[in-house]
Write a protein that holds these residues in place. Structure first.
Motif, PDB file in Angstrom:
ATOM      1  N   UNK A 167       0.861  -1.176   0.000  1.00 61.67           N
ATOM      2  CA  UNK A 167       0.000   0.000   0.000  1.00 61.67           C
ATOM      3  C   UNK A 167       0.896   1.224   0.000  1.00 61.67           C
ATOM      4  N   UNK A 168       0.645   2.141  -0.929  1.00 64.19           N
ATOM      5  CA  UNK A 168       1.530   3.285  -1.080  1.00 64.19           C
ATOM      6  C   UNK A 168       0.750   4.580  -1.255  1.00 64.19           C
ATOM      7  N   UNK A 169       1.389   5.677  -0.887  1.00 64.86           N
ATOM      8  CA  UNK A 169       0.850   7.015  -1.110  1.00 64.86           C
ATOM      9  C   UNK A 169       1.912   7.840  -1.823  1.00 64.86           C
ATOM     10  N   UNK A 170       1.477   8.957  -2.389  1.00 67.55           N
ATOM     11  CA  UNK A 170       2.415   9.852  -3.062  1.00 67.55           C
ATOM     12  C   UNK A 170       2.805  10.986  -2.126  1.00 67.55           C
ATOM     13  N   UNK A 171       4.084  11.278  -2.056  1.00 65.43           N
ATOM     14  CA  UNK A 171       4.584  12.438  -1.334  1.00 65.43           C
ATOM     15  C   UNK A 171       5.293  13.317  -2.345  1.00 65.43           C
ATOM     16  N   UNK A 193       9.550   3.105   3.356  1.00 61.30           N
ATOM     17  CA  UNK A 193      10.558   3.319   2.327  1.00 61.30           C
ATOM     18  C   UNK A 193       9.992   4.029   1.107  1.00 61.30           C
ATOM     19  N   UNK A 194      10.888   4.604   0.340  1.00 64.78           N
ATOM     20  CA  UNK A 194      10.527   5.311  -0.886  1.00 64.78           C
ATOM     21  C   UNK A 194      11.174   4.623  -2.075  1.00 64.78           C
ATOM     22  N   UNK A 195      10.414   4.532  -3.165  1.00 64.12           N
ATOM     23  CA  UNK A 195      10.931   3.967  -4.398  1.00 64.12           C
ATOM     24  C   UNK A 195      10.567   4.900  -5.556  1.00 64.12           C
ATOM     25  N   UNK A 196      11.254   4.762  -6.686  1.00 63.19           N
ATOM     26  CA  UNK A 196      10.987   5.651  -7.823  1.00 63.19           C
ATOM     27  C   UNK A 196       9.536   5.589  -8.276  1.00 63.19           C
ATOM     28  N   UNK A 197       8.920   6.721  -8.448  1.00 59.63           N
ATOM     29  CA  UNK A 197       7.502   6.777  -8.802  1.00 59.63           C
ATOM     30  C   UNK A 197       7.251   6.320 -10.230  1.00 59.63           C
ATOM     31  N   UNK A 226      -0.156   6.262  -8.989  1.00 60.00           N
ATOM     32  CA  UNK A 226      -0.259   7.547  -8.295  1.00 60.00           C
ATOM     33  C   UNK A 226       0.157   8.697  -9.197  1.00 60.00           C
ATOM     34  N   UNK A 227       1.161   8.485 -10.023  1.00 63.01           N
ATOM     35  CA  UNK A 227       1.591   9.539 -10.939  1.00 63.01           C
ATOM     36  C   UNK A 227       0.523   9.801 -11.996  1.00 63.01           C
ATOM     37  N   UNK A 267       1.044  19.650 -12.827  1.00 62.53           N
ATOM     38  CA  UNK A 267       2.377  20.179 -12.510  1.00 62.53           C
ATOM     39  C   UNK A 267       3.326  19.128 -11.942  1.00 62.53           C
ATOM     40  N   UNK A 268       2.789  18.181 -11.171  1.00 63.51           N
ATOM     41  CA  UNK A 268       3.633  17.118 -10.623  1.00 63.51           C
ATOM     42  C   UNK A 268       4.106  16.202 -11.746  1.00 63.51           C
ATOM     43  N   UNK A 269       3.201  15.825 -12.636  1.00 68.42           N
ATOM     44  CA  UNK A 269       3.583  14.983 -13.768  1.00 68.42           C
ATOM     45  C   UNK A 269       4.640  15.679 -14.626  1.00 68.42           C
TER      46      UNK A 269
END
Length: 214
Positions: A67-71, A95-99, A108-109, A115-117
């Protein structure tokens, strides 16, 4: 800062339990800091409501479920269930991994603000394997396909032996607030079968986030 100051700060953090030091002298997050972080409202309620559905998905597939969220422009994993005998993964809770290279990250992307994309795809995308998509045009087409079909696939993009399939988790307004994914060994399970199971799990978690009023 002076080395002596840093060393004194680290000693205090170890004494309190925020950090731990291994036999090689390296520091890592300690139990006390993890306990504090686990109280963050964004992850706490989400994890509590998602856990039963993640366990069900792991039991049905006998695979790793995440389960992941975007930061901002990164993906953070807030819960993980590791199935016995499943393919090893790089994921760890917190942990964080490449989006751009994970199924959950791509999901999530795909639903992130424009603007984030643009920020993510406007800079060089690192290659982790020979299969990693690094071309911004190709990635934009993949993101459009994810929005159309309702699930994301990362096939050997992060490691050459894994494939992940992710589905969205939505809040009451329909906004994608998280992604649930299952990670399997490449070539072991048809993507279509996994997609159906993961999408069903995503809908169940979404429902648990905003149960109907009694």
């Amino acid at each position: 800062m002076p080395v002596s100051t840093v060393h004194r700060m680290l000693t205090d953090l170890v004494a309190w339990g925020a950090l731990e030091r291994d036999p090689q002298g390296r520091y890592r997050v300690g139990l006390r800091l993890w306990e504090v972080g686990s109280l963050a409202p964004r992850s706490q309620g989400l994890r509590e409501r998602a856990l039963a559905h993640m366990e069900d998905l792991s039991a049905r597939t006998r695979e790793n479920v995440q389960l992941a969220v975007r930061d901002d422009a990164e993906v953070v994993f807030v819960e993980r269930i590791a199935a016995r005998g499943a393919v090893p993964t790089l994921t760890r809770v917190g942990g964080r991994l490449p989006i751009t290279a994970t199924g959950a990250g791509l999901m999530l992307l795909a639903h992130a603000p424009t603007p984030v994309q643009d920020a993510v795809l406007g800079r060089p995308v690192p290659a982790h394997t020979e299969f990693t998509l690094t071309d911004s045009g190709s990635l934009r087409r993949v993101l459009a396909q994810i929005r159309a079909c309702g699930y994301a696939v990362s096939d050997r993009q992060l490691s050459t032996d894994t494939l992940s399939v992710a589905a969205p988790v939505k809040d009451a307004s329909g906004e994608v607030v998280a992604a649930v994914s299952v990670v399997v060994r490449h070539g072991s399970v048809p993507v279509g079968k996994l997609a159906g199971l993961v999408r069903s799990s995503g809908r169940a978690i979404s429902g648990a986030l905003h149960p109907p009023a009694s």
